[in-house]
Design a protein around this motif. Structure first.
Motif, PDB file in Angstrom:
ATOM      1  N   PRO A 137       0.813  -1.219   0.000  1.00 33.68           N
ATOM      2  CA  PRO A 137       0.000   0.000   0.000  1.00 33.68           C
ATOM      3  C   PRO A 137       0.847   1.270   0.000  1.00 33.68           C
ATOM      4  CG  PRO A 137       0.023  -0.990   2.173  1.00 33.68           C
ATOM      5  CD  PRO A 137       0.729  -1.954   1.266  1.00 33.68           C
ATOM      6  N   GLY A 138       2.177   1.111   0.052  1.00 33.95           N
ATOM      7  CA  GLY A 138       3.073   2.264   0.070  1.00 33.95           C
ATOM      8  C   GLY A 138       3.611   2.528   1.460  1.00 33.95           C
ATOM      9  N   LEU A 139       4.455   3.534   1.555  1.00 37.19           N
ATOM     10  CA  LEU A 139       5.064   3.882   2.839  1.00 37.19           C
ATOM     11  C   LEU A 139       4.120   4.685   3.723  1.00 37.19           C
ATOM     12  CD1 LEU A 139       8.569   5.097   1.562  1.00 37.19           C
ATOM     13  CD2 LEU A 139       8.002   2.856   2.525  1.00 37.19           C
ATOM     14  N   MET A 140       3.333   5.564   3.115  1.00 40.94           N
ATOM     15  CA  MET A 140       2.561   6.548   3.880  1.00 40.94           C
ATOM     16  C   MET A 140       1.057   6.391   3.698  1.00 40.94           C
ATOM     17  SD  MET A 140       4.436   8.695   5.714  1.00 40.94           S
ATOM     18  CE  MET A 140       3.496  10.214   5.891  1.00 40.94           C
ATOM     19  N   ALA A 141       0.579   5.166   3.522  1.00 39.36           N
ATOM     20  CA  ALA A 141      -0.859   4.960   3.359  1.00 39.36           C
ATOM     21  C   ALA A 141      -1.617   5.568   4.538  1.00 39.36           C
ATOM     22  CB  ALA A 141      -1.155   3.463   3.266  1.00 39.36           C
ATOM     23  N   LYS A 142      -2.652   6.331   4.251  1.00 36.15           N
ATOM     24  CA  LYS A 142      -3.413   7.023   5.298  1.00 36.15           C
ATOM     25  C   LYS A 142      -4.829   6.486   5.444  1.00 36.15           C
ATOM     26  CE  LYS A 142      -0.493  11.064   4.734  1.00 36.15           C
ATOM     27  NZ  LYS A 142      -0.339  12.431   4.187  1.00 36.15           N
ATOM     28  N   ALA A 143      -5.183   5.530   4.586  1.00 41.28           N
ATOM     29  CA  ALA A 143      -6.443   4.800   4.710  1.00 41.28           C
ATOM     30  C   ALA A 143      -6.209   3.440   4.063  1.00 41.28           C
ATOM     31  CB  ALA A 143      -7.591   5.534   4.013  1.00 41.28           C
ATOM     32  N   VAL A 144      -6.736   2.395   4.681  1.00 36.36           N
ATOM     33  CA  VAL A 144      -6.494   1.045   4.168  1.00 36.36           C
ATOM     34  C   VAL A 144      -7.766   0.208   4.265  1.00 36.36           C
ATOM     35  CG1 VAL A 144      -4.023   1.023   4.726  1.00 36.36           C
ATOM     36  CG2 VAL A 144      -5.682   0.211   6.423  1.00 36.36           C
TER      37      VAL A 144
ATOM     38  N   PRO B 263      -0.090   1.024  21.183  1.00 36.32           N
ATOM     39  CA  PRO B 263      -0.135   1.231  19.725  1.00 36.32           C
ATOM     40  C   PRO B 263      -1.529   1.158  19.122  1.00 36.32           C
ATOM     41  CG  PRO B 263       1.797  -0.010  20.274  1.00 36.32           C
ATOM     42  CD  PRO B 263       1.036   0.170  21.574  1.00 36.32           C
ATOM     43  N   SER B 264      -1.866   2.211  18.402  1.00 36.45           N
ATOM     44  CA  SER B 264      -3.198   2.358  17.829  1.00 36.45           C
ATOM     45  C   SER B 264      -3.166   2.494  16.323  1.00 36.45           C
ATOM     46  CB  SER B 264      -3.893   3.590  18.429  1.00 36.45           C
ATOM     47  OG  SER B 264      -3.907   3.526  19.836  1.00 36.45           O
TER      48      SER B 264
ATOM     49  N   VAL C 195      -2.279   5.046   9.816  1.00 36.49           N
ATOM     50  CA  VAL C 195      -3.720   4.804   9.774  1.00 36.49           C
ATOM     51  C   VAL C 195      -4.104   4.026  11.030  1.00 36.49           C
ATOM     52  CG1 VAL C 195      -3.368   2.716   8.398  1.00 36.49           C
ATOM     53  CG2 VAL C 195      -5.595   3.838   8.376  1.00 36.49           C
ATOM     54  N   PRO C 196      -5.242   4.308  11.640  1.00 38.50           N
ATOM     55  CA  PRO C 196      -5.621   3.601  12.867  1.00 38.50           C
ATOM     56  C   PRO C 196      -5.832   2.100  12.664  1.00 38.50           C
ATOM     57  CG  PRO C 196      -6.872   5.645  12.632  1.00 38.50           C
ATOM     58  CD  PRO C 196      -6.163   5.417  11.327  1.00 38.50           C
TER      59      PRO C 196
END
Length: 664
Positions: A115-122, A213-214, A241-242
């Motif tokens: 998903p890449g290094l900086m995925a912010k939604a998954v 960790p969240s 991403v949470p």
């Protein structure tokens, strides 16, 4: 932090191309680092742009999916090489609701989907990134959300919590048990009607919740949440991403984001700040981590034989000193602080990171809000592959202003050594631990009465300011406080255990360091004598909230001690010179008794002289103070800042296994 992990071994690749011309990098130091922020996915209704940093790639493909965890790609897009090791492409469609992954090709080998290094939604289980409009993830009133006021770091009282531990037991009365939303529910009670959940936190009086960790971690299968699978979360998968298992619908990418924000918003409304436990020192595994699938070898340190270094004890250690890893860490914490309004960060095994990176993180967060608090574990599991004088170890805290570390000197001085649960410490009557406890009481700073040669681990002060030391006696690691008391004093009665618990927290909350409480200590929480419960079921880890009623005196003591600390600035001077000037240890006979005075209206306190006596002995002890009239605020396991009665100077007695606090 505890987990098992896969160890990657093999050769490190350097010879690759990052543009249309082949380029050979002689070392990792030559890899380009973009100056602009990393933004791998930028969505608009008319088009979505994709970017990946993969400087050693020969080719990069983008795959688009209808599902976050099922089916094959319906479209593949070839990214074009750009400057600084970047690859990019745009898709001129409205892709909202779709999912994507990258695949990097190096030397005729496709590394695999990431998903890449900086995925912010998954999507489900974090294997594919999601295309969403982040503006639609803000709960109502989010733009008005503010950090609760914080005048100075010395005012902080930390409370470390795991979502499942805190809310999973049915006695919590919480509907969304084990979820982010558990911390949004008001009016929850145990079976006897005592407050639980967020109301309990407000009643207790803590200022900061420290969340284990969240972010999205690897050990929990989000399709099997009914299987009682448990982990602390120290196995990072997607850092930005949470975690889906803490949401009510991990399959829907926006849900975990919205619910995390609602949790932060709810805590802020109650005057409680939020600290995130971050684990940049290692990944769940290295072989198929997002780091390894984009730039093989670069993000990890290696031994001379080419195998992965293992400072984390989990199979790998990251290389924070390298430009892109440093940039990644800085931008990640800034993202959490801005997008999610996070108020502090606790760095797992901070001693693996380099000093320069930690100082740059401090500077970057200062630009967001200088009241954001940073602390971490000033050690590593094994010796990292970086020079010791460059590591963010506890002994180098002097080189990292306004970054704090945990004091294992105070912890083990109070409870006993970390490597032997059967051995006790000051709080259980073991002599010879007094100087280690005193070291923690002054906040690990230089103090004329601390004989550093007699301190258990540190032979010199390591903090510039007392607020650089975290004062604690237990945390998620190792036995919790009640279990440790039972282990070191097998014949202790419940009443004796409660007394020792109270004595320990008195030392923590009268320390000039920043106090830290492990969730449930205030209600005599136990973990069935399990030393390392990171994979234990809820039956071991969940807090039984009926304990709050059963041990109401212990809860009231914690609550009263926090209120006492907050009411009197002498207990939280926050300045090393002030502590040296106003904090004085009194001479006493024998061992297991510590008495100190906060004198001369310390830090402008309304009480002229405050005396704190900590008696770890099993029998009553005595000491002498000058004649005069004194007001007692803590005695025999009861605390009330408004006063419990009066006494007169001369010979003063302290009951066994207890604290006495009084003022003139």
């Amino acid at each position: 932090m505890k987990l098992k992990s896969v160890v990657l071994s093999g050769l490190v690749l350097f010879a690759v191309s990052c543009t249309s011309e082949k380029k050979v990098y002689k070392s990792f130091d030559e890899y380009p680092v973009p100056s602009a922020p990393i933004n791998e996915m930028e969505y608009t209704p008319s088009k979505t742009s994709f970017t990946l940093w993969a400087p050693t790639a020969d080719q990069v493909e983008l795959m688009l999916f209808d599902s976050g965890d099922e089916g094959s790609a319906y479209q593949s897009v070839t990214l074009e090489p750009k400057d600084d090791g970047l690859w990019s492409a745009s898709v001129d469609q409205d892709l909202k609701g779709k999912f994507y992954a990258f695949n990097v090709k190096i030397k005729d080998k496709w590394l695999g989907e990431t998903p890449g290094l900086m995925a912010k939604a998954v999507g489900l289980n974090g294997k594919r990134a999601a295309i969403i409009d982040m503006r639609e993830t803000n709960p109502k009133g989010w733009e008005l959300d503010k950090r609760p006021p914080l005048m100075k770091d010395a005012d902080i009282v930390l409370y470390e919590m795991h979502f499942r531990d805190f809310s999973m037991d049915t006695t919590s009365g919480i509907k969304n048990r084990g979820k982010f939303l558990a911390l949004t529910e008001k009016g929850t009670k145990n079976t006897a009607g005592d407050a639980t959940g967020i109301d309990h936190l407000k009643e207790l009086g803590i200022t900061h919740v420290h969340l284990l960790p969240s972010f999205d971690f690897a050990s929990i299968d989000e399709t099997q949440l009914n299987k009682n699978k448990y982990n602390w979360g120290y196995d990072p998968q997607n850092y930005n991403v949470p975690e889906g298992s803490y949401s009510t619908n991990p399959k829907e990418p926006a849900t975990r984001i919205i619910e995390f924000k609602k949790m932060v918003q709810s805590l802020h409304k109650e005057g409680i700040r939020v600290v995130m436990d971050v684990v940049y020192n290692h990944t769940s595994n290295a072989h198929d981590s997002n780091f390894e699938l984009t730039a093989p070898g670069y993000f990890y340190r290696h031994r001379p034989d080419g195998k992965l270094a293992n400072g984390s004890g989990c199979g790998n250690e990251t290389a924070s000193e390298r430009g892109m890893m440093r940039k990644f860490m800085i931008e990640s914490v800034v993202y959490w602080a801005t997008e999610y309004h996070i108020d502090g960060f606790r760095f797992d095994l901070m001693g693996i990171h380099d000093i320069e990176t930690m100082n740059e993180i401090r500077a970057a967060l200062d630009k967001v809000d200088p009241t954001i608090y940073i602390y971490g574990e000033g050690w590593a599991a094994e010796a990292p592959r970086l020079a010791k004088d460059k590591l963010a170890m506890k002994e180098n805290i002097l080189k990292m202003p306004r970054i704090a570390a945990f004091s294992d000197e105070l912890r083990d001085g109070l409870r006993g050594p970390f490597n032997d649960n059967a051995k006790g410490g000051f709080m259980t009557g073991v002599p010879g631990k007094e100087m280690s406890v005193k070291f923690g009481l002054v906040g690990a700073i230089q103090h004329p009465q601390i004989l550093n040669d007699s301190v258990n681990y540190s032979k010199h002060p390591w903090a510039l300011q007392p607020t650089q030391m975290i004062s604690y006696v237990s945390c998620h690691d190792d036995m919790c406080l009640v279990d440790r008391i039972k282990s070191s004093v097998p014949n202790a009665t419940p009443a004796a255990i409660a007394n020792i618990d109270k004595l320990a927290v008195t030392a923590v909350l009268t320390s000039q360091g920043v106090p830290f409480i492990f969730a449930g200590e205030e209600v005599m929480r136990d973990k069935k004598m399990v030393h390392n419960s990171f994979e234990s079921p809820d039956e071991v880890n969940a807090i039984n909230w009926n304990n709050k009623t059963l041990y109401k005196d212990v809860f009231n003591y914690y609550k009263g001690m926090i209120a006492l600390r907050k009411a009197h600035p002498a207990f939280r001077m926050g300045d090393a010179e002030m502590v040296r000037k106003h904090m004085e240890f009194l001479p006493v006979a024998g061992s297991n008794l510590i008495v100190f005075r906060l004198k001369d209206n310390a830090n402008g306190d309304s009480w002229r002289d405050i005396y704190v006596a900590l008696n770890g002995d099993w029998t009553a002890r005595k000491f002498t103070v000058e004649a005069g009239k004194y007001t007692v605020v803590c005695k025999n396991g009861v605390v009330n800042r408004y006063g419990l009665g009066t006494m007169y100077g001369g010979e003063v007695y302290v009951p066994g296994q207890s604290a006495l606090i009084f003022y003139k």
